[in-house]
Design an enzyme around this catalytic site. Structure first.
Site, PDB file in Angstrom:
ATOM      1  N   GLY A 267      19.265  66.046  38.749  1.00  0.00           N
ATOM      2  CA  GLY A 267      18.146  66.962  38.567  1.00  0.00           C
ATOM      3  C   GLY A 267      17.093  66.795  39.647  1.00  0.00           C
ATOM      4  N   ALA A 268      16.722  65.546  39.921  1.00  0.00           N
ATOM      5  CA  ALA A 268      15.699  65.281  40.926  1.00  0.00           C
ATOM      6  C   ALA A 268      15.660  63.789  41.214  1.00  0.00           C
ATOM      7  CB  ALA A 268      14.329  65.739  40.430  1.00  0.00           C
ATOM      8  N   MET A 269      14.966  63.440  42.302  1.00  0.00           N
ATOM      9  CA  MET A 269      14.963  62.049  42.753  1.00  0.00           C
ATOM     10  C   MET A 269      13.577  61.630  43.224  1.00  0.00           C
ATOM     11  SD  MET A 269      16.622  59.306  43.290  1.00  0.00           S
ATOM     12  CE  MET A 269      15.806  57.865  43.943  1.00  0.00           C
ATOM     13  N   GLU A 270      13.192  60.418  42.812  1.00  0.00           N
ATOM     14  CA  GLU A 270      11.820  59.936  42.970  1.00  0.00           C
ATOM     15  C   GLU A 270      11.524  59.237  44.289  1.00  0.00           C
ATOM     16  OE1 GLU A 270      14.159  58.606  40.844  1.00  0.00           O
ATOM     17  OE2 GLU A 270      13.944  56.442  40.672  1.00  0.00           O
ATOM     18  N   GLU A 304       9.639  62.288  37.679  1.00  0.00           N
ATOM     19  CA  GLU A 304       9.791  61.741  39.035  1.00  0.00           C
ATOM     20  C   GLU A 304       8.445  61.202  39.537  1.00  0.00           C
ATOM     21  OE1 GLU A 304      12.726  61.297  39.554  1.00  0.00           O
ATOM     22  OE2 GLU A 304      13.650  62.907  38.383  1.00  0.00           O
ATOM     23  N   HIS A 307       7.728  57.795  38.080  1.00  0.00           N
ATOM     24  CA  HIS A 307       8.498  56.715  38.710  1.00  0.00           C
ATOM     25  C   HIS A 307       7.705  56.026  39.829  1.00  0.00           C
ATOM     26  CE1 HIS A 307      12.432  56.475  36.945  1.00  0.00           C
ATOM     27  NE2 HIS A 307      12.840  57.682  37.291  1.00  0.00           N
TER      28      HIS A 307
HETATM   29  N1  BES Z   1      16.466  58.462  39.596  1.00  0.00           N
HETATM   30  C1  BES Z   1      16.945  59.620  38.946  1.00  0.00           C
HETATM   31  C2  BES Z   1      17.827  60.462  39.800  1.00  0.00           C
HETATM   32  C3  BES Z   1      19.195  59.906  40.076  1.00  0.00           C
HETATM   33  C4  BES Z   1      20.050  59.646  39.062  1.00  0.00           C
HETATM   34  C5  BES Z   1      19.624  59.675  41.333  1.00  0.00           C
HETATM   35  C6  BES Z   1      21.315  59.147  39.350  1.00  0.00           C
HETATM   36  C7  BES Z   1      20.864  59.164  41.598  1.00  0.00           C
HETATM   37  C8  BES Z   1      21.727  58.915  40.599  1.00  0.00           C
HETATM   38  C9  BES Z   1      15.804  60.502  38.474  1.00  0.00           C
HETATM   39  O1  BES Z   1      14.603  59.847  38.279  1.00  0.00           O
HETATM   40  C10 BES Z   1      16.208  61.051  37.160  1.00  0.00           C
HETATM   41  O2  BES Z   1      16.307  60.306  36.244  1.00  0.00           O
HETATM   42  N2  BES Z   1      16.448  62.351  37.080  1.00  0.00           N
HETATM   43  C11 BES Z   1      16.945  63.007  35.903  1.00  0.00           C
HETATM   44  C12 BES Z   1      15.927  63.909  35.279  1.00  0.00           C
HETATM   45  C13 BES Z   1      14.951  63.210  34.399  1.00  0.00           C
HETATM   46  C14 BES Z   1      13.934  64.166  33.859  1.00  0.00           C
HETATM   47  C15 BES Z   1      15.593  62.465  33.257  1.00  0.00           C
HETATM   48  C16 BES Z   1      18.106  63.860  36.376  1.00  0.00           C
HETATM   49  O3  BES Z   1      18.292  63.983  37.576  1.00  0.00           O
HETATM   50  O4  BES Z   1      18.818  64.378  35.523  1.00  0.00           O
HETATM   51 ZN    ZN Z   2      14.454  58.804  36.478  1.00  0.00          ZN
END
Ligand code: BES
Ligand code: ZN
Length: 880
Positions: A267-270, A304, A307
């Site tokens: 979904g996204a990355m911090e 994000e 984080h």
């Molecule tokens: N750090 C993650 C993104 C991520 C997850 C990168 C796995 C690489 C591998 C990010 O903070 C995250 O948790 N994103 C979630 C959305 C969130 C609202 C729970 C996502 O991407 O689904």
């Molecule tokens: Zn996360």
């Protein structure tokens, strides 16, 4: 690609790194046919490591090594070893500088890990282990370094060059090229590194922090998306303010950037100071995004952003600690969303996901503790258990400590560990130290997998006025774990008297002024609680707010559930009572003859919900949603999906038929209610209206059809347009359905996020999503095998939401999914491994289904060159 059997990595093998990296100096030369990466590391031996003569081992993946230079002298080939996944330099001094030059091909990177191209721009995804696809590096979160990054690229094609921190230098180069240098003052693990290069428009705003610093906020998107940034920007500002007010956390850098990219696995990355988002999780406008999308964007932007403290300033020691940042941050974003909207509705949404999907995971072959003890591929461990159960574990600490002590604990945690890479145990320790509470037994929540079951029984002694509640806990076996110890469970409850009034909960006789709600603490296998001064047999309201992630078993009568549905002062439990009643009614119809009577009291309860305009409409909107098929499957053993589907459908149609007048009135009552707003009230109105519409179309009601067609054409927002489209697609009005789909596509074909919704509304529909329809969608010109969102919106929606079609008794759904997994395994193993999930639950289903699911899994297992990602999931789910 894998050549030998994947290795298992164990938490118990953790060792501190032999070498530390103080600074990383990166230079990226970006070209159309590849990129050259120059990396200079200042390295020194870790004084805390016992290994005094350890070789230097750097991780790598899919890299072409060009040169290695140690303290200014280029090494000869015999001085180092390039093992492909590792670069080893046998003998190095105490402290040295190492320069490594690698060549990579972002344009051919379909895994979307490391540096890759998405719609013409360069972008990165380094968590968890993507940085090693960029250059050789100790790719582990406990190696934290200060990064300086120079990016060079053609100015016309890539006018915007971004990385973490502050831009400190920029300039022109020969051949139409230019460069920008970025410096991040905060040491960070390499998984938080990011780079973006592209032709992007910039949207700016500012935020003034609690200490009066002005932060530059910038969003970078493709020019066609310039008008879809406002909601994310507003969400960001609300998140920044909220984290100051609720957690005392101020932002640290002078700029905060958000970039939207179309091709993204998650979904996204911090990434520090440079969050990268999947376009579908950040871009929104009234015309193109549903209420759900607006809320999701607000939550993800917040997540994000949060984080920055819970993840970046304080990070994970190793990937077994993933829930340290993810569980805590999900808890934080859920508190934020609750504060921004309706807390009860938010809780209902979180619990629905937890009980439907996390409980299923916890009861299946991939079950693992919140802090796993081993893994093969860490990408497979970004699970509902790490995220959602992890957040529930933090929530329980919050419940046990109370908000003030919890805040003291989080302050201590951030202060004590700022700049460090730590463990879940450090988090719990800070909570203990700040509050003086012993969380020793509570730690089992991190170590034991499986969903605890609470068997609740009661009796009432009218003579003594004593009500006795007995709660027995047990935790089911999970792969590799048996004979579990009782856990420390906060159990919130209330008791309702015969007129529905809440009773004072006197745990000792004669004690007055007792509260109406209590949090009991369960620590033993069995507890009995006695409540005194109870004048008549009460109705218990158990596990209020879902105070722990457990299954509660109690023999509710339908009478009691109806009573709780209308009287429980806890909105969450009012909803829960309705769900339990509906589950009971549906379950009693599974496999029953077609003319079986459907509980008339359920119809009357729903009639009241739909008609009573004085009730909280947001809660009503939730209460009207019948338990999903996925939840009904989760609750059953030997599930026969088509039978469950028919039973649920029968209840829905019966309700729709019996309540037609009320549904039409409800639709009218909530129609045209002023200009578009995203408030809980407005969202509830749209939700109610669209539920009414959907129900009317399920019974092919002509009035409903007229309303749907005009709503589809006249809507001024995507929630209503999509509500009408979905209702038509799921109706029996075949001609209208096709017309609606065609018109919708014509109107929105240039908007990828809307096309994704258009795909999934079909793929998830039992009317429009039969396997032959799905195959057509895969051939559609807008479908793209390289884009994870498109794959999720067709293949994922089919296997995850269109359950009756997926579980076609002829096994065609399973074969189809296996084919797609095998196809994707070569190009994007992370996505392939996630798509397998529905098949891994094969043991849940009746034999006719499970046997075929198992053979589909075996076919995937036997594919040659299977990725480590899919290997792990398939092997674990086939294991005895
Ligand atoms: N750090 C993650 C993104 C991520 C997850 C990168 C796995 C690489 C591998 C990010 O903070 C995250 O948790 N994103 C979630 C959305 C969130 C609202 C729970 C996502 O991407 O689904
Ligand atoms: Zn996360």
């Amino acid at each position: 690609m894998r050549t030998s059997q994947p290795q298992t990595i164990y938490l118990s093998d953790y060792k501190v790194p032999a070498y530390l990296v103080d600074t990383v100096d990166l230079r990226f030369e970006l070209f159309e046919d590849g990129a050259r990466v120059h990396s200079t590391l200042e390295v020194r031996r870790n004084p805390e490591s016992g290994e005094v003569s350890a070789p230097l081992e750097l991780d790598g993946d899919s890299l072409t090594l060009e040169s290695v230079t140690l303290d200014g002298a280029e090494l000869a080939e015999g001085d180092y070893e390039d093992r492909g996944d590792q670069l080893v330099v046998r003998s190095v001094p105490e402290q040295f500088s190492l320069t490594v030059v690698t060549w990579i091909e972002p344009q051919n990177n379909t895994r979307l890990e490391g540096l890759y191209k998405s719609s013409g721009m360069f972008c990165t995804q380094c968590e968890a282990e993507g940085f090693r696809c960029i250059t050789f590096f100790p790719d582990r979160p406990d190696v934290m370094a200060r990064f300086r990054t120079r990016i060079e690229a053609n100015r016309d094609a890539y006018p915007v060059l971004l990385s973490n921190g502050n831009d400190v230098e920029k300039g022109e180069l020969e051949n139409g090229r230019h460069f920008v240098t970025w410096e991040d003052p905060f040491p960070k693990p390499c998984y938080l590194f990011a780079l973006v290069a592209g032709d992007l428009v910039e949207k700016r705003d500012t935020f003034s922090t609690c200490s009066g610093r002005d932060i530059d906020l910038r969003m970078y998107v493709e020019p066609r998306n310039a008008e879809k940034c406002d909601h994310a920007m507003d969400s960001l500002k609300r998140s920044m303010r909220w984290d100051e007010e609720v957690y005392g956390r101020e932002y640290d850098l002078d700029i905060f950037m958000i970039v939207a990219v179309d091709d993204f696995n998650m979904g996204a990355m911090e990434n520090k100071g440079l969050n990268i988002f999947n376009s579908s999780c950040v871009l929104a406008s009234q015309e193109t995004a549903t209420d759900m999308a607006f809320q999701r964007i607000e939550a993800i932007v917040a997540h994000e952003y949060f984080h920055n403290w819970s993840g970046n300033r304080v990070t994970c020691r190793d990937w077994f600690q993933l829930s340290l940042k993810e569980g805590f941050t999900v808890f934080r974003d859920s508190q934020f969303s609750a504060d921004m909207g309706s807390p009860t509705v938010k809780r209902i949404e979180d619990v629905t996901l937890l009980r439907t999907a996390q409980f299923a995971e916890d009861g299946g072959p991939m079950a693992h503790p919140v802090r796993p003890a081993s893994y093969m591929e860490i990408s497979n461990f970004y699970t509902l258990t790490i995220y959602e159960k992890g957040a529930e574990v933090v929530r329980m600490i919050h419940t046990l400590l109370g908000p003030d002590m919890f805040r003291k604990g989080s302050d201590l945690y951030f202060e004590r560990h700022d700049g460090q890479a730590v463990t879940t145990d450090d988090f719990v320790k800070a909570m203990e130290d700040a509050s003086g509470r012993d969380l020793g037994q509570f730690r089992l929540w991190y170590e034991q997998a499986g969903t605890p079951v609470l068997n609740v029984s009661d009796d009432y002694d009218a003579g003594k006025g004593v009500y006795r509640l007995t709660i027995e806990q047990s935790i089911p076996d999970t792969p590799g774990q048996t004979n579990k110890k009782p856990q420390h469970i906060p159990f919130a409850l209330g008791l309702l008297g015969k007129d529905g009034q809440p009773l004072a909960l006197q745990l000792e006789s004669g004690y007055s002024g007792a509260p109406m709600e209590r949090v009991l603490e369960l620590t033993e296998a069995v507890h009995t609680f006695e409540f005194h001064g109870v004048e008549s047999r009460p109705v218990p309201s158990l596990l209020r707010h879902f105070s722990a992630p457990v299954r509660v078993r109690y023999n509710w009568t339908r009478e009691q559930l109806l009573f709780l549905m209308s009287h429980d002062p806890d909105g969450f439990n009012r909803w829960d009572a309705g769900q339990r009643l509906a589950v009971d009614v549906i379950q009693s119809l599974v496999g029953a003859p077609d003319d079986t009577e459907i509980e008339p009291r359920l119809v009357e309860a729903y009639r009241k919900l739909i008609s009573d305009a004085d009730l909280d409409q947001a809660l009503v909107a939730k209460m009207l949603q019948l338990p999903s098929e996925a939840y009904l499957i989760e609750l059953s053993e030997n599930a026969d999906v088509p039978a469950i589907h028919r039973a649920r459908d029968a209840v829905l149609r019966h309700l729709a038929g019996a309540l037609k007048g009320e549904l039409l009135a409800c639709y009218q009552r909530h129609q045209g209610s002023g200009p578009y707003e995203i408030t809980p009230e407005a969202i509830a109105r749209r939700s109610l209206r669209n539920t009414a519409l959907a129900w009317l179309l399920l019974i092919n009601d002509e009035d409903g059809r007229t309303l749907a067609v005009s709503q589809l054409n006249d809507a001024d927002n995507m929630t209503d347009r999509m509500g009408a489209l979905r209702a038509l697609v799921n109706s029996g009005f075949e001609a209208d359905r096709q017309q609606a789909l065609d018109d919708f596509y014509d109107r929105f074909q240039d908007d990828p996020q809307v096309v994704e919704q258009w795909f999934s509304v079909q793929a998830a529909s039992d009317q429009a999503g039969q396997l032959s329809d799905i195959r057509k969608l895969l051939e559609h010109p807008a479908f793209d095998w390289k884009n994870p969102n498109k794959i999720r919106s067709v293949v994922g929606a089919f296997a995850g939401q269109n359950l009756a079609a997926f579980h076609n008794p002829d096994g065609s759904g399973y074969e189809f999914l296996a084919d797609q997994v095998c196809r994707l395994d070569d190009s994007n193993p992370q996505i392939a491994a996630r798509l397998v999930t529905p098949l891994t639950r094969w043991r849940k289903f009746a034999f006719a289904y499970s046997a075929q699911m198992k053979s589909a899994l075996e076919r995937i297992r036997d594919k040659s060159g299977l990725s480590r990602d899919v290997y792990e999931v398939v092997h674990k789910s086939l294991a005895e």
